[in-house]
Design an enzyme around this catalytic site. Structure first.
Site, PDB file in Angstrom:
ATOM      1  N   ASP A 168       7.406  -6.354  21.215  1.00 24.06           N
ATOM      2  CA  ASP A 168       6.550  -7.465  20.835  1.00 24.06           C
ATOM      3  C   ASP A 168       7.375  -8.382  19.932  1.00 24.06           C
ATOM      4  OD1 ASP A 168       4.384  -9.118  20.600  1.00 24.06           O
ATOM      5  OD2 ASP A 168       3.094  -7.699  19.576  1.00 24.06           O
ATOM      6  N   ASP A 175       5.433 -11.074  12.386  1.00 24.46           N
ATOM      7  CA  ASP A 175       4.217 -11.859  12.565  1.00 24.46           C
ATOM      8  C   ASP A 175       3.567 -12.111  11.213  1.00 24.46           C
ATOM      9  OD1 ASP A 175       4.565 -11.917  15.273  1.00 24.46           O
ATOM     10  OD2 ASP A 175       2.697 -10.890  15.779  1.00 24.46           O
ATOM     11  N   ASP A 190       5.148  -4.943  16.329  1.00 26.84           N
ATOM     12  CA  ASP A 190       6.132  -5.811  15.688  1.00 26.84           C
ATOM     13  C   ASP A 190       6.914  -4.992  14.664  1.00 26.84           C
ATOM     14  OD1 ASP A 190       5.101  -8.295  16.900  1.00 26.84           O
ATOM     15  OD2 ASP A 190       3.354  -7.894  15.636  1.00 26.84           O
ATOM     16  N   ARG A 192      10.367 -18.776  19.493  1.00 26.77           N
ATOM     17  CA  ARG A 192       9.536 -18.493  18.325  1.00 26.77           C
ATOM     18  C   ARG A 192      10.367 -18.226  17.066  1.00 26.77           C
ATOM     19  NH1 ARG A 192       4.577 -14.625  20.545  1.00 26.77           N
ATOM     20  NH2 ARG A 192       4.011 -15.919  22.338  1.00 26.77           N
TER      21      ARG A 192
END
Length: 450
Positions: A269, A273, A230, A328
């Site tokens: 990815d 996060d 990420d 997301r």
């Protein structure tokens, strides 16, 4: 992302949007004055030195308790200006947790030598494809038991080398801030892990490219390529403020990726996060663009994960621009997550914005959505779990819209309930949703911090 509405919006944003939309005429004088105020007047202490600004009081969950000051109090000998990846990591590695400031000048490239620099001796991607093709390997067995000298073993070794090279671990009491309008990190994965009190501002993050994705024939009905890294990970960390950054796939969009075994060769990815018991995070005035799986809050439904995440993952997202994403933005498990005053601009590949996951307590209010023809309002919410949420005062294409009702009308078999069970109090500058597109599009992203 070829629809007229998306391109006209993007063109207008890049041109600077010199005029405000007519909708702003109805805003109160207070709202207008707040929106027009210089960025330094809306931030914390030391308005003339962005490196020493702190998160203002009541500005989202990161202001809770002790607040977030990062490295604002750093002594002169703990202020570093860096322009290379080696210099950046060296500044992070300086001993001690006393406040530090790292000023990033220009684009710092973590993979300037290219993927070949990470490849283990003997690694051959063509051999990997031939060995693990569905015709030769089948679809019933994953690759976890492959020996070290196999194509998968050599891929693992190569991936481990990249992992060591592109991750940068951020200590407690640190501010990382871009200098000027063109500062950023390219191909890097910022690890904010198990620390407290971190500020990251005014940087363009070009998503790291996983040079060695793994093929898993057992992932889904058709198998899948799985990637790592990420752009930024908040892992078990507390009091983190991410402000005026731009997150993008840059030179490596998914649209340019090849297909192997009938599946996209996915080399990205997430962009951000927030996982593993992280808590008290504020993400403000950022741009998230050109990406698929963008922001994940809570990474598993498992009971082991739940034991760590319950009561944590409290995060605030405000005045961010989410543009040209697939999904997301964010997907939420467990946390009390407040999402207000953001602008969501969908493209043709749009899947959803808010993922409602296990025990999530999402509040989504005063946001604006710009959806092209062919994308329905019922897509904004995605139910992964039967968790009620609060979604009020949102506008879609200029009209006030009940997002929960729109979802339930389109998905009557999997309805969502209303009422997240809590009321956010840590907010500043709550604009009416009609004002959000102009204000956010003008002010969000790297290079707009003064």
């Amino acid at each position: 992302m070829s629809t007229r509405i998306w391109h006209e919006h993007a063109k207008s944003r890049r041109a600077g949007q010199a005029t405000w939309t007519a909708a702003l005429a109805g805003c109160t004088a207070l709202v207008l004055s707040l929106a027009a105020a210089p960025a330094e007047a809306r931030t914390g202490h030391h308005p003339r030195d962005t490196a020493r600004q702190t998160l203002p009081a009541n500005d989202g969950w990161a202001s809770h308790g002790t607040g977030t000051t990062g490295g604002a109090a750093a002594a002169a000998e703990r202020v570093f200006t860096v322009s290379t990846w080696a210099g950046f990591r060296a500044a992070l590695a300086v001993e001690g947790t006393a406040p530090r400031i790292i000023r990033v000048k220009g684009t710092v490239d973590a993979v300037s030598a290219g993927c070949e620099a990470f490849a283990a001796p003997g690694y051959d991607f063509d051999a990997y494809l031939e060995t693990y093709s569905p015709e030769n390997w089948g679809m019933d067995t994953d690759l976890s038991a492959e020996p070290d000298d196999s194509p998968e073993g050599l891929r693992r070794a190569s991936a481990a080398e990249q992992d060591t090279s592109v991750k940068a671990h951020v200590p407690a009491n640190t501010t990382i801030v871009g200098v000027g309008r063109n500062a950023g990190l390219k191909g890097a994965s910022l690890q904010i892990k198990d620390v407290d009190n971190v500020i990251v501002r005014n940087l363009t993050f070009e998503s790291p490219v996983d040079c060695f994705p793994q093929w898993d024939p057992t992932d889904g009905d058709r198998g899948n390529w799985n990637s790592e890294y990420d752009s930024a990970v908040v892992y078990g960390a507390t009091h983190v403020w991410l402000d005026h950054n731009t997150f993008t796939d840059g030179e490596h969009p998914d649209s340019a990726a090849p297909t192997y075994f009938g599946m996209l060769y996915q080399q990205h990815d997430g962009q951000l996060d927030i996982v593993k018991g992280a808590d008290h995070v504020t993400a403000s005035w950022n741009v998230f663009t050109e990406h698929d799986k963008t922001i994940l809050i809570g990474n598993s439904d498992s009971e082991a994960t739940a034991a760590v995440d319950r009561g944590r993952l409290k995060s605030t997202f405000h005045h961010n621009l989410f543009e040209g994403l697939v999904e997301r933005a964010p997907r939420v498990r467990f946390g009390q997550v407040d999402v207000y005053n953001n602008h969501f601009v969908a493209g043709d590949d749009y899947g959803y914005s808010f993922g409602v996951g296990k025990e999530s307590q999402l509040v989504a209010e005063h946001n604006a959505f710009t959806l092209p023809d062919g994308v329905s309002t019922g897509q904004v919410l995605k139910r992964w779990n039967d968790s009620p949420l609060t979604a009020a005062h949102n506008r879609v294409n200029g009209r006030t819209t009940d997002l929960i009702a729109a979802h339930n009308a389109q998905n009557p078999d999997v309805p969502l309930g209303s009422g997240a069970g809590w009321t956010p109090t840590l907010r500043t500058e709550v604009l009416p949703s009609r004002a959000v597109p102009s204000v956010v599009d003008r002010g969000a992203g790297a290079g707009r911090l003064r």
